[in-house]
Every structure is written in structure tokens, then in C-alpha cells.
Design an enzyme around this catalytic site. Structure first.
Site, PDB file in Angstrom:
ATOM      1  N   ASN A 105      60.266 -20.654 -19.436  1.00 38.16           N
ATOM      2  CA  ASN A 105      59.164 -19.808 -19.878  1.00 38.16           C
ATOM      3  C   ASN A 105      57.928 -20.199 -19.078  1.00 38.16           C
ATOM      4  O   ASN A 105      57.299 -21.224 -19.340  1.00 38.16           O
ATOM      5  CB  ASN A 105      58.923 -20.009 -21.386  1.00 38.16           C
ATOM      6  CG  ASN A 105      57.728 -19.211 -21.877  1.00 38.16           C
ATOM      7  OD1 ASN A 105      57.170 -18.391 -21.149  1.00 38.16           O
ATOM      8  ND2 ASN A 105      57.319 -19.457 -23.125  1.00 38.16           N
ATOM      9  N   GLU A 136      52.681 -19.214 -29.510  1.00 37.11           N
ATOM     10  CA  GLU A 136      51.386 -18.809 -28.922  1.00 37.11           C
ATOM     11  C   GLU A 136      51.063 -17.362 -29.283  1.00 37.11           C
ATOM     12  O   GLU A 136      49.903 -17.003 -29.483  1.00 37.11           O
ATOM     13  CB  GLU A 136      51.429 -19.032 -27.395  1.00 37.11           C
ATOM     14  CG  GLU A 136      51.365 -20.517 -27.071  1.00 37.11           C
ATOM     15  CD  GLU A 136      52.114 -20.937 -25.825  1.00 37.11           C
ATOM     16  OE1 GLU A 136      52.407 -20.096 -24.965  1.00 37.11           O
ATOM     17  OE2 GLU A 136      52.423 -22.148 -25.717  1.00 37.11           O
ATOM     18  N   GLY A 166      56.181 -26.238 -19.449  1.00 41.91           N
ATOM     19  CA  GLY A 166      55.561 -26.956 -18.331  1.00 41.91           C
ATOM     20  C   GLY A 166      56.520 -27.388 -17.227  1.00 41.91           C
ATOM     21  O   GLY A 166      56.285 -27.127 -16.042  1.00 41.91           O
ATOM     22  N   HIS A 215      56.981 -16.135 -29.981  1.00 38.03           N
ATOM     23  CA  HIS A 215      56.567 -17.467 -29.518  1.00 38.03           C
ATOM     24  C   HIS A 215      55.346 -17.912 -30.332  1.00 38.03           C
ATOM     25  O   HIS A 215      54.515 -17.081 -30.717  1.00 38.03           O
ATOM     26  CB  HIS A 215      56.226 -17.415 -28.033  1.00 38.03           C
ATOM     27  CG  HIS A 215      56.048 -18.777 -27.430  1.00 38.03           C
ATOM     28  ND1 HIS A 215      54.893 -19.505 -27.601  1.00 38.03           N
ATOM     29  CD2 HIS A 215      56.884 -19.560 -26.714  1.00 38.03           C
ATOM     30  CE1 HIS A 215      55.035 -20.680 -27.000  1.00 38.03           C
ATOM     31  NE2 HIS A 215      56.235 -20.736 -26.453  1.00 38.03           N
ATOM     32  N   SER A 227      58.068 -29.788 -24.871  1.00 38.45           N
ATOM     33  CA  SER A 227      58.016 -30.966 -23.998  1.00 38.45           C
ATOM     34  C   SER A 227      59.383 -31.431 -23.499  1.00 38.45           C
ATOM     35  O   SER A 227      59.617 -32.636 -23.360  1.00 38.45           O
ATOM     36  CB  SER A 227      57.267 -32.114 -24.698  1.00 38.45           C
ATOM     37  OG  SER A 227      55.927 -31.715 -24.974  1.00 38.45           O
ATOM     38  N   GLU A 276      61.084 -24.294 -31.782  1.00 37.37           N
ATOM     39  CA  GLU A 276      59.968 -24.884 -31.046  1.00 37.37           C
ATOM     40  C   GLU A 276      58.930 -25.429 -32.026  1.00 37.37           C
ATOM     41  O   GLU A 276      58.053 -24.677 -32.485  1.00 37.37           O
ATOM     42  CB  GLU A 276      59.306 -23.837 -30.134  1.00 37.37           C
ATOM     43  CG  GLU A 276      60.219 -23.295 -29.052  1.00 37.37           C
ATOM     44  CD  GLU A 276      59.441 -22.866 -27.812  1.00 37.37           C
ATOM     45  OE1 GLU A 276      59.831 -23.278 -26.727  1.00 37.37           O
ATOM     46  OE2 GLU A 276      58.435 -22.150 -27.941  1.00 37.37           O
ATOM     47  N   GLY A 312      53.719 -28.348 -25.167  1.00 33.56           N
ATOM     48  CA  GLY A 312      52.664 -28.659 -24.205  1.00 33.56           C
ATOM     49  C   GLY A 312      51.913 -29.941 -24.518  1.00 33.56           C
ATOM     50  O   GLY A 312      50.842 -30.184 -23.964  1.00 33.56           O
ATOM     51  N   LYS A 352      55.095 -18.750 -19.032  1.00 36.91           N
ATOM     52  CA  LYS A 352      53.834 -18.407 -19.718  1.00 36.91           C
ATOM     53  C   LYS A 352      52.902 -17.694 -18.731  1.00 36.91           C
ATOM     54  O   LYS A 352      53.384 -16.971 -17.861  1.00 36.91           O
ATOM     55  CB  LYS A 352      53.209 -19.663 -20.342  1.00 36.91           C
ATOM     56  CG  LYS A 352      54.237 -20.420 -21.211  1.00 36.91           C
ATOM     57  CD  LYS A 352      53.642 -21.493 -22.070  1.00 36.91           C
ATOM     58  CE  LYS A 352      54.751 -22.166 -22.885  1.00 36.91           C
ATOM     59  NZ  LYS A 352      54.251 -23.154 -23.815  1.00 36.91           N
TER      60      LYS A 352
HETATM   61  P1  13P Z   1      56.388 -27.071 -23.006  1.00 35.45           P
HETATM   62  O1  13P Z   1      57.752 -27.335 -22.386  1.00 35.45           O
HETATM   63  O2  13P Z   1      55.300 -26.992 -21.979  1.00 35.45           O
HETATM   64  O3  13P Z   1      56.106 -28.020 -24.125  1.00 35.45           O
HETATM   65  O4  13P Z   1      56.445 -25.604 -23.646  1.00 35.45           O
HETATM   66  C1  13P Z   1      57.470 -25.280 -24.509  1.00 35.45           C
HETATM   67  C2  13P Z   1      57.422 -23.822 -24.784  1.00 35.45           C
HETATM   68  O5  13P Z   1      56.545 -23.326 -25.460  1.00 35.45           O
HETATM   69  C3  13P Z   1      58.476 -22.996 -24.198  1.00 35.45           C
HETATM   70  O6  13P Z   1      58.454 -21.702 -24.716  1.00 35.45           O
END
Ligand code: 13P
Length: 256
Positions: free
Chosen positions: A9, A98, A236, A96, A214, A168, A174, A11
Site C-alpha cells: 500500500n 486513514e 512504509g 483503511h 510496521s 491493522e 507507521g 498510500k
Molecule cells: P506501515 O507499514 O507504514 O505501518 O503501514 C501499514 C498500513 O497502513 C498498510 O495499509
């Protein structure tokens, strides 16, 4: 057996040029790996180019990060399922955290999107997960059950089987603070138990549940080795082609 599914992902990152440079390295390093399903989830603007580059791959598929539940019309700024299909998108990340926290998406909205995705033969990657305050208040199971029941309402068993669930935990996204393999496994087992209640055990046994939050090359293998963890949704670390290949290979090494 559930085939592992590892998704990147991106983002709101990666211009078209950056996406192409990523794929140059990623596809070369990935080679003919076929033991796992891989999904690249670029921003909308890079979907066409990434799709073009993946058109010959049987392992790596294209995903989108969001989608409207309406079919067409006066919805400025929105993207429909048919538009995604037009670009050979196969998967779509929905709900998600977010989107839930920053853009106000409720379980009812996510449910409409998941159903619209199935109607268009797109496979949803449905995200669920608790915040730190909810974990500290011992409310993980209650939150997951509410999100699952709300987001999967009014769906057939076949549709639920074809939905990928992504667990998640919001506090792990993140932050570099990954869930322990035990915490993740416990949540995944609970999600599977809940799917068995919503549908039945046969459906629950087939549904793939990814962990996200993460995930890095150095923790991927232990997480992916848990009995109810069927893949990873990587943020990330998926922006670095070599790190993402390492995570994919960690998944494949468990399958082998
Ligand atoms: P990170 O791997 O940056 O923690 O993000 C996870 C995520 O939200 C994947 O959709």
C-alpha cells in the site's frame, strides 16, 4: 491451504516516474517467484502505468486504495469500480484506518463499498483494527466484531470468501511499533472465529487475513509464520523495492 497474499500500500506516495523506477528493481529482484500472491496498490494516478508493467505477471496484481460505492454520476473527485476495472485493477483496499479516521468512513459506508466492489468483480481488501485507547481499555474483540459485522453485512458466503481481511491495529501503523506475533495471532484467530459466526466455518477456513502495521523485512517471517496470518499489508517498507521483495520472499519461504 490459504495462499499467502502480500500487498504494497503506497498510500499518497509515488509519481508515475517513481513507480516505474520501483518496478524496474522490484520485478528484477522478484524473478519468477510464484509461491505467494503479490498486490501493488499505487495511487490512482499511477494505476494505468503500473498495470501496463504488470500485464505479463501471473504473480503480481494491481490494486487500488479506495473506491466510490456509487456507479457513476455527480460525485466530483470520486472513482468508480468500473473505472478501476477499466485499468485492470483486481483488488481494492477499503476501510483503511486513514480513511475511517481522516475522511469519516463508517462501517456502513465501507459495507456499501465492499458490496459495490464484489458487484464489479473486484476483490476487496477490507481493513479492520483497534486504536491504542481501545486496546488499553480491553475492547479489541468488541471493536473487531463491530467492524466485521458492519462491513460484511448482507453479503453471500462466496463474497466473504473472496474478501481479503486486513487486521491493522491503528497503533502499529507507521509507528515502527509492530504487534507481537502473539498479539497479531490472537486478533487473527478472533477475526476467523467471527467470520465463522457471520458465515460458517468453511468460509472462515478459506478467508485470507493479512496483518498490517510496521511490517519490515526483519519481522515479516515471524509474523507470517503464525497459523492465522495469511499475508501482509505493507505501508512504509513497500516504498523500497528491495525491502518489499524481502518481505514477499519471507512469505514464500513459509509456503515452500
Ligand atoms: P506501515 O507499514 O507504514 O505501518 O503501514 C501499514 C498500513 O497502513 C498498510 O495499509
Amino acid at each position: 491451504m490459504r495462499k499467502k497474499i502480500i500487498a504494497a500500500n503506497w498510500k499518497m506516495n509515488m509519481t508515475v516516474g517513481e513507480a516505474e523506477a520501483f518496478l524496474d528493481t522490484f520485478l528484477l529482484e522478484l524473478g519468477d517467484e510464484s509461491g505467494v500472491d503479490v498486490v501493488i496498490v499505487p495511487p490512482f494516478t499511477a494505476l494505468a502505468k503500473v498495470g501496463e508493467r504488470l500485464s505479463n505477471s501471473s504473480t503480481v496484481k494491481l490494486g487500488a486504495q479506495n473506491m466510490a460505492f456509487e456507479k457513476s454520476g455527480a460525485f466530483t473527485g470520486e472513482i468508480s469500480a468500473a473505472m478501476l476495472r477499466d485499468l485492470y485493477v483486481r483488488y481494492v483496499v477499503l476501510g483503511h484506518s486513514e480513511r475511517r479516521t481522516l475522511f469519516g468512513e463508517t462501517d456502513a459506508i465501507v459495507n456499501k463499498k465492499v458490496r459495490a466492489a464484489h458487484e464489479a468483480s473486484l476483490k476487496p481488501i477490507l481493513c479492520v483494527g483497534e486504536t491504542l485507547a481501545e486496546r488499553d481499555a480491553d475492547r479489541v474483540e468488541e471493536v473487531l466484531e463491530t467492524q466485521l459485522r458492519g462491513s460484511l453485512a448482507d453479503m453471500s458466503s462466496k463474497e466473504i470468501v473472496e474478501t481479503v481481511i486486513a487486521y491493522e491495529p491503528v497503533w502499529a501503523i507507521g509507528t515502527g511499533r509492530v504487534a507481537t506475533p502473539e498479539q497479531a495471532q490472537a486478533a487473527h484467530a478472533f477475526i476467523r472465529k467471527t467470520i465463522a459466526m457471520i458465515a460458517d466455518q468453511a468460509v472462515a477456513d478459506k478467508v485470507r487475513i493479512q496483518y498490517g502495521g510496521s511490517v519490515k523485512p526483519d519481522n515479516a517471517k515471524t509474523l507470517l509464520g503464525q497459523p492465522d496470518i495469511d499475508g501482509a499489508l505493507v505501508g512504509g517498507a513497500s516504498l523500497d523495492p528491495r525491502a518489499f521483495v524481502e518481505i514477499v520472499k519471507a512469505g514464500a519461504s513459509i509456503e515452500a
